[in-house]
Scaffold this motif. Structure first.
Motif, mmCIF file in Angstrom:
data_model
loop_
_atom_site.group_PDB
_atom_site.id
_atom_site.type_symbol
_atom_site.label_atom_id
_atom_site.label_comp_id
_atom_site.label_asym_id
_atom_site.label_seq_id
_atom_site.Cartn_x
_atom_site.Cartn_y
_atom_site.Cartn_z
ATOM 1 N N GLY A 110 0.835 -1.203 0.000
ATOM 2 C CA GLY A 110 0.000 0.000 0.000
ATOM 3 C C GLY A 110 0.865 1.247 0.000
ATOM 4 O O GLY A 110 2.096 1.189 0.090
ATOM 5 N N PHE A 111 0.208 2.399 -0.121
ATOM 6 C CA PHE A 111 0.939 3.659 -0.144
ATOM 7 C C PHE A 111 1.581 3.923 1.212
ATOM 8 O O PHE A 111 0.960 3.722 2.255
ATOM 9 C CB PHE A 111 -0.006 4.827 -0.472
ATOM 10 N N VAL A 168 0.306 12.452 5.109
ATOM 11 C CA VAL A 168 -0.702 11.995 4.161
ATOM 12 C C VAL A 168 -0.094 10.856 3.352
ATOM 13 O O VAL A 168 1.136 10.704 3.286
ATOM 14 C CB VAL A 168 -1.165 13.127 3.204
ATOM 15 N N LEU A 169 -0.937 10.035 2.736
ATOM 16 C CA LEU A 169 -0.444 8.933 1.933
ATOM 17 C C LEU A 169 0.109 9.444 0.603
ATOM 18 O O LEU A 169 -0.372 10.432 0.059
ATOM 19 C CB LEU A 169 -1.570 7.934 1.659
ATOM 20 N N LYS A 170 1.132 8.755 0.105
ATOM 21 C CA LYS A 170 1.655 9.098 -1.206
ATOM 22 C C LYS A 170 0.547 8.991 -2.247
ATOM 23 O O LYS A 170 -0.378 8.202 -2.098
ATOM 24 C CB LYS A 170 2.812 8.180 -1.577
ATOM 25 N N SER A 171 0.664 9.778 -3.284
ATOM 26 C CA SER A 171 -0.306 9.881 -4.381
ATOM 27 C C SER A 171 -1.565 10.634 -3.976
ATOM 28 O O SER A 171 -2.512 10.714 -4.755
ATOM 29 C CB SER A 171 -0.676 8.499 -4.940
ATOM 30 N N SER A 172 -1.573 11.186 -2.758
ATOM 31 C CA SER A 172 -2.710 12.023 -2.356
ATOM 32 C C SER A 172 -2.700 13.305 -3.171
ATOM 33 O O SER A 172 -1.641 13.820 -3.540
ATOM 34 C CB SER A 172 -2.631 12.366 -0.866
ATOM 35 N N LYS A 173 -3.895 13.837 -3.430
ATOM 36 C CA LYS A 173 -4.024 15.104 -4.160
ATOM 37 C C LYS A 173 -4.124 16.246 -3.151
ATOM 38 O O LYS A 173 -5.031 16.271 -2.319
ATOM 39 C CB LYS A 173 -5.263 15.083 -5.061
ATOM 40 N N ILE A 174 -3.186 17.160 -3.217
ATOM 41 C CA ILE A 174 -3.145 18.296 -2.297
ATOM 42 C C ILE A 174 -3.705 19.520 -3.014
ATOM 43 O O ILE A 174 -3.169 19.952 -4.047
ATOM 44 C CB ILE A 174 -1.701 18.578 -1.833
ATOM 45 N N ASP A 175 -4.816 20.052 -2.472
ATOM 46 C CA ASP A 175 -5.422 21.253 -3.040
ATOM 47 C C ASP A 175 -4.645 22.480 -2.574
ATOM 48 O O ASP A 175 -4.216 22.564 -1.412
ATOM 49 C CB ASP A 175 -6.888 21.375 -2.602
ATOM 50 N N LEU A 176 -4.472 23.419 -3.461
ATOM 51 C CA LEU A 176 -3.712 24.630 -3.153
ATOM 52 C C LEU A 176 -4.599 25.864 -3.263
ATOM 53 O O LEU A 176 -5.372 25.995 -4.209
ATOM 54 C CB LEU A 176 -2.523 24.771 -4.113
ATOM 55 N N VAL A 177 -4.480 26.741 -2.282
ATOM 56 C CA VAL A 177 -5.159 28.032 -2.316
ATOM 57 C C VAL A 177 -4.099 29.081 -2.598
ATOM 58 O O VAL A 177 -3.138 29.229 -1.832
ATOM 59 C CB VAL A 177 -5.874 28.328 -0.986
ATOM 60 N N LEU A 178 -4.262 29.801 -3.712
ATOM 61 C CA LEU A 178 -3.261 30.763 -4.149
ATOM 62 C C LEU A 178 -3.823 32.177 -4.143
ATOM 63 O O LEU A 178 -5.027 32.384 -4.275
ATOM 64 C CB LEU A 178 -2.785 30.432 -5.573
ATOM 65 N N GLY A 179 -2.917 33.132 -4.014
ATOM 66 C CA GLY A 179 -3.310 34.529 -4.144
ATOM 67 C C GLY A 179 -3.460 34.899 -5.606
ATOM 68 O O GLY A 179 -2.736 34.392 -6.464
ATOM 69 N N ASP A 180 -4.432 35.791 -5.880
ATOM 70 C CA ASP A 180 -4.666 36.178 -7.278
ATOM 71 C C ASP A 180 -3.921 37.444 -7.678
ATOM 72 O O ASP A 180 -3.939 37.848 -8.837
ATOM 73 C CB ASP A 180 -6.154 36.343 -7.552
ATOM 74 N N GLY A 181 -3.255 38.083 -6.684
ATOM 75 C CA GLY A 181 -2.472 39.283 -6.988
ATOM 76 C C GLY A 181 -3.294 40.518 -7.249
ATOM 77 O O GLY A 181 -2.757 41.541 -7.672
ATOM 78 N N LYS A 182 -4.591 40.477 -6.973
ATOM 79 C CA LYS A 182 -5.458 41.598 -7.328
ATOM 80 C C LYS A 182 -5.747 42.531 -6.161
ATOM 81 O O LYS A 182 -6.249 43.633 -6.360
ATOM 82 C CB LYS A 182 -6.783 41.076 -7.892
#
Length: 200
Positions: A110-111, A168-182
């Motif tokens: 397993g992962f 977290v387990l390998k191959s997990s999808k990590i969501d990212l919150v980014l700044g838009d620069g506005k």
């Protein structure tokens, strides 16, 4: 008899021919023996061992008079069954001699888990390669008003915020919150003042 006469005599010519015949015969016998001992022309095509268990590999190779060596386990790959062959060397179809060793690597059960890296205030370009180097995948990218364009503000996994060092387990999808620069400097300061103002 002088040397010159001997070298041109019939006896010498016959001796030279006999010597060449003996050398040719010995050469032929040697090549025949070499071909026999190396089993020349009797090669076996390496079978495809991928997705087979180690027990199945042993049975299959025994039938072909081949052997195998287990090199190592590799990080879990979901497209292969647990404890099955993921990689082999030589590759399937390669012609080898009887008794040749086939080197294999086995899938883990397993992962494994990894620690979440510190991506906060890193750029998107920096964050993605870091995730991939740890065996993690990029998930959903969300933009929020912030002066830092494409700067990571939060990391999330299945809806929950992640802290640096969480596992977290390998191959997990990590969501990212980014700044838009506005957001302007003034807007950011006002937002910070609003958050810092105590509620009466």
């Amino acid at each position: 008899m002088s040397l010159r006469k001997y070298l041109t005599s019939r006896v010498f010519v016959i001796q030279v021919l006999v010597a060449f015949a003996i050398l040719a015969t010995l050469g032929y016998l040697f090549m025949h023996w070499l071909t026999f001992t190396t089993d020349h022309g009797h090669e076996i095509a390496v079978p495809d061992l991928r997705k087979l268990t180690e027990e199945q590999v042993q049975t299959k190779l025994d039938e072909l008079d081949l052997d195998y060596v287990l090199l190592d386990s590799v990080d879990y790959r979901s497209d292969f069954p647990q404890f099955s062959v993921v990689e082999q060397d030589p590759t399937p179809g390669t012609k080898v001699k009887v008794g040749r060793k086939i080197y294999i690597k086995i899938n883990t059960s397993g992962f494994s888990s990894v620690k979440v890296p510190d991506l906060i205030e890193k750029t998107y370009r920096e964050a993605v390669p870091t995730l991939k180097a740890l065996g993690l995948d990029e998930g959903t990218v969300t933009y929020v008003p912030n002066l830092g364009k494409d700067m990571v503000l939060e990391m999330r996994f299945k809806g929950r915020n992640l802290k640096v060092g969480d596992r977290v387990l390998k191959s997990s999808k990590i969501d990212l919150v980014l700044g838009d620069g506005k957001m302007s400097y003034q807007e950011e300061e006002n937002a910070a003042d609003t958050l810092s103002t105590p509620i009466e």
